[in-house]
Design an enzyme around this catalytic site. Structure first.
Site, mmCIF file in Angstrom:
data_model
loop_
_atom_site.group_PDB
_atom_site.id
_atom_site.type_symbol
_atom_site.label_atom_id
_atom_site.label_comp_id
_atom_site.label_asym_id
_atom_site.label_seq_id
_atom_site.Cartn_x
_atom_site.Cartn_y
_atom_site.Cartn_z
ATOM 1 C CD1 TRP A 109 14.803 88.291 -5.354
ATOM 2 C CD2 TRP A 109 15.044 90.496 -5.108
ATOM 3 N NE1 TRP A 109 14.038 88.909 -6.311
ATOM 4 C CE2 TRP A 109 14.162 90.264 -6.183
ATOM 5 C CE3 TRP A 109 15.361 91.808 -4.780
ATOM 6 C CZ2 TRP A 109 13.577 91.298 -6.923
ATOM 7 C CZ3 TRP A 109 14.789 92.840 -5.514
ATOM 8 C CH2 TRP A 109 13.898 92.580 -6.567
ATOM 9 C CG ASP A 276 6.735 84.660 -14.989
ATOM 10 O OD1 ASP A 276 6.436 84.645 -13.772
ATOM 11 O OD2 ASP A 276 7.886 84.427 -15.405
ATOM 12 C CG ASP A 277 2.960 84.011 -10.419
ATOM 13 O OD1 ASP A 277 1.949 83.303 -10.439
ATOM 14 O OD2 ASP A 277 3.530 84.376 -9.372
ATOM 15 N NE ARG A 358 3.531 90.555 6.293
ATOM 16 C CZ ARG A 358 3.044 91.738 5.926
ATOM 17 N NH1 ARG A 358 1.797 91.845 5.541
ATOM 18 N NH2 ARG A 358 3.809 92.799 5.960
ATOM 19 C CD1 TRP A 393 11.098 74.432 -10.115
ATOM 20 C CD2 TRP A 393 10.335 72.700 -11.285
ATOM 21 N NE1 TRP A 393 10.883 73.411 -9.234
ATOM 22 C CE2 TRP A 393 10.421 72.320 -9.923
ATOM 23 C CE3 TRP A 393 9.889 71.750 -12.211
ATOM 24 C CZ2 TRP A 393 10.074 71.042 -9.478
ATOM 25 C CZ3 TRP A 393 9.549 70.481 -11.752
ATOM 26 C CH2 TRP A 393 9.640 70.139 -10.403
ATOM 27 C CG ASP A 394 9.977 81.261 -9.578
ATOM 28 O OD1 ASP A 394 11.018 81.254 -8.906
ATOM 29 O OD2 ASP A 394 9.460 82.303 -10.023
ATOM 30 C CG ASN A 396 9.429 82.841 -6.029
ATOM 31 O OD1 ASN A 396 10.510 83.288 -6.379
ATOM 32 N ND2 ASN A 396 8.432 82.660 -6.885
ATOM 33 C CG ASP A 464 13.362 87.966 -9.691
ATOM 34 O OD1 ASP A 464 13.324 87.234 -10.700
ATOM 35 O OD2 ASP A 464 12.667 87.764 -8.686
#
Ligand code: GLA
Length: 656
Positions: A109, A276-277, A358, A393-394, A396, A464
């Protein structure tokens, strides 16, 4: 296509277990056929086993106007019960030993697409991935092989290989006693034994091969042309300049801020705004990364007027509107997971270990109901808001809990493969219904830079990490296989959020302009001078965009060669226009910087040079002057990049 079982003492492309336990194959050629297609010639070699009703077709698709041959295999049998496929490569290529080197990408990453170049040593070289979802965060399923020692950018013989698969892969280079390096590439067989039913055809993903005598850059140009024409959605159309909200406001999206950002990017000349998010969630809100994936409804507290109001605001500002989703995923804290706990990837009888925040979990794309749901995420958004022009389209999370409640006990080992077949089915449905929609493949940054997904996606997020200095290295490696049109590259804030480095705005633009230019910053925090610079740079990018996004790439001085500089250029196919980039990576007094010798120009044409993105008042000595292509390529130009992070963009135009 070496097979396992009789007279085999080395690596193989195909290894199976017949229903009676026999693990051998002995194939003979039964037929060779040729088929002319509009753009390619297809050669199919059909091989049959001497004893068992087991058949393999090895197919070669040779493009007529592009120096690429794709190869794959189609495996089928008529045995009474399933045959287990243990190894099933897409293709095999023997490479004569000599001074053979390999260049490949690896990373993590924030450092995707980092390049390693090394000689091939005796023994096995294995490049592989087992992420399950994203396959290019770490290594890449593409390699360059130099037949003439340490590879050069613009000379020497290069074989390039790219496996067109979105899931786990394995590339093997076996160097044993023979005169050859045996190269195999295909789906990674680990934990993926495939039980092939009678008459079911198992088609392996394409392995695209190219060859160039013009060095690494030559092989890259072959891949770029082939990619744009055959393996990238809208690869022949230039892409919009956008502002993405992520690094600007992270999860703090709301109507007012989105409106302000749209206004700012519009005033700088941008063409698209991407939210975005952070925009969704009802019972659980997406204020941090621990909740709401799967609940694709607007958070009314942040966006009371819904997406409709955002689309209206975009219209008012005269920019297009795009939106972020991560449809293959859910969170423990989500209504989706509460309703469908069996939709996640997880071994039956066990509790899944979560990923990001988490709480994140991967949806089981082998399950057709999950496929319908994911298609529905896009379909609902688009049906309600047909003006949405772009989707980010992510993805993660990786598969860390291996197992499926949908697949039967005897087919648990199909999960890695069926996940990606399911993913592809969803992509095909989306493309059938929304052929014009622009879609970016993002996966915690650069996790989905591969030719398995690109037929459905317009571009991918390279990383990123938006630090322009590190991006020079990452984009250098990524450009080995992928063209600028597909490489999303954004100007972000200083200090940079990932590395803390402070780089001049000019340097940040000069780097981002080698790919699909965008911005990822809160423009409100930019000074008027910075906004004015950005506006000019965006206008310049529009002028050179066709050359960058559709042109031929010539990498000139590699940052990996540690000469303190890096340089590359793009030329239009007719060679009447070109754009040259140079960057100072580090600076020392009395450092010798090489002359910048260009490439890809027509030696007999004359080109006028004009600097873009100039700061300061002193023009370069070459400004406004004309030189022959021959001079620019053989003698080159001097650039006194006299401080760290100095950079230079030159537009070359043919003088008639
Ligand atoms: C991933 C992406 C980023 C951003 C965030 C949002 O990390 O790579 O660009 O979209 O998710 O959560």
């Amino acid at each position: 296509y070496p097979v396992f079982g009789v007279g085999c003492d080395a690596e193989c492309a195909l290894m199976v277990t017949h229903p009676d336990g026999n693990m051998s194959l002995e194939m003979v050629v039964a037929d060779v056929s040729r088929e002319e297609q509009p753009d390619a010639q297809l050669t199919t070699i059909t091989m049959k086993d001497k004893v068992y009703p087991f058949e393999v077709k090895v197919v070669y698709k040779a493009y007529k106007k592009m120096d690429v041959i794709e190869t794959w295999s189609e495996i089928v049998h008529q045995e009474k019960k399933p045959v287990t496929l243990n190894i099933f490569s897409s293709g095999y290529l023997p490479i004569r030993q000599g001074n053979v080197w390999i260049s490949h990408l690896h990373g993590t990453w924030g450092a995707e697409g980092t390049m390693t170049t090394e000689p091939l040593h005796p023994g096995m070289t294995v490049i592989k991935n087992k992420d399950g979802v994203r396959n290019s965060h770490t290594s890449h399923s593409e390699v360059m092989i130099s037949l003439d020692g340490k590879p050069q950018e613009n000379e020497g013989r290069i074989i390039g290989a790219a496996l067109c698969w979105s899931g786990n892969y394995k590339l093997r280079l076996d160097t044993e006693g023979s005169r050859y390096h045996d190269f195999f590439a295909g789906i990674n067989e680990e934990a993926s034994a495939y039980r092939l039913e009678p008459k079911e055809v198992f088609t392996t993903p394409e392995l695209a091969l190219t060859y160039s005598k013009e060095g690494l850059s030559g092989a890259s140009r072959n891949f770029h042309r082939w990619g744009r024409n055959t393996h990238i959605a809208h690869g022949n159309k230039t892409h919009d300049i956008l502002l993405n909200s992520w690094e600007g406001v992270y999860f703090n999206v709301n109507q007012k801020v989105m409106d302000q950002m749209m206004g700012d990017i519009a005033s700088m000349g941008g063409e698209l705004f991407v939210m975005d998010d952070g925009w969704f969630g009802d019972k659980y809100k997406r204020n941090i990364d621990t909740a709401a994936l799967g609940d694709w409804v607007v958070d009314k507290a942040k966006l009371p007027g819904g997406i409709a109001d955002l689309v209206a605001a975009a219209k008012k500002h005269n920019v297009k509107f795009g939106i972020w989703i991560e449809p293959e995923m859910t969170n423990i804290y989500s209504e989706l997971y509460e309703k469908h706990p069996d939709w996640i990837v997880c071994p039956p009888n066990r509790t899944a270990k979560p990923g990001r925040g988490r709480t994140q979990l991967v949806l089981d794309l082998s399950n057709p109901k999950v496929q319908d749901f994911i298609f529905g995420v896009v379909d609902n958004l688009m049906t309600e808001n047909p003006e949405i022009a772009y989707i980010k389209w992510d993805a993660n999370m990786n598969i860390i809990n291996y197992g499926s409640s949908f697949l039967t006990g005897d087919k648990q080992s199909h999960l890695y493969i069926d996940f990606h077949r399911g993913f592809e089915k969803v992509c095909q449905r989306i493309r059938a219904k929304y052929p014009d929609l622009a879609i970016q493949a993002c996966a915690s940054g650069g996790g989905r830079a591969n030719y398995g997904v690109m037929p459905y996606f317009d571009e991918f997020w390279v990383s990123d990490n938006t630090d322009a200095l590190q991006r020079i290295y990452m984009q250098w490696g990524t450009s080995y296989f992928f063209p600028a049109v597909a490489m999303a590259s954004h100007v972000s804030a200083a200090p940079n959020h990932q590395t803390g480095r402070i780089l001049p705005l000019k340097f940040r633009f000069d780097v981002a302009m080698t790919g699909r230019l965008g911005m990822e910053i809160q423009p409100k925090n930019m000074t008027d001078d910075e906004k004015a610079f950005a506006k000019k740079a965006i206008a310049s990018y529009k002028e050179i965009r066709p050359v960058i996004q559709m042109g031929d790439l010539y990498r000139l001085i590699s940052p990996y060669d540690k000469k303190g500089v890096a340089s590359l250029m793009y030329c239009s196919p007719e060679k009447e226009k070109a754009v040259f980039f140079a960057y100072k990576l580090e600076h020392f007094v009395n450092q010798v910087v090489p002359r910048f010798r260009m490439a890809g120009l027509d030696p007999n044409k004359k080109y006028r040079i004009e600097e873009l993105n100039r700061t300061g008042n002193r023009p370069l000595s070459v400004e406004g002057k004309s030189f022959s292509g021959s001079f620019l390529m053989n003698e080159g130009i001097e650039l006194y990049l006299m401080r760290e992070y100095a950079s230079c963009v030159l537009k070359l135009t043919e003088v008639r």
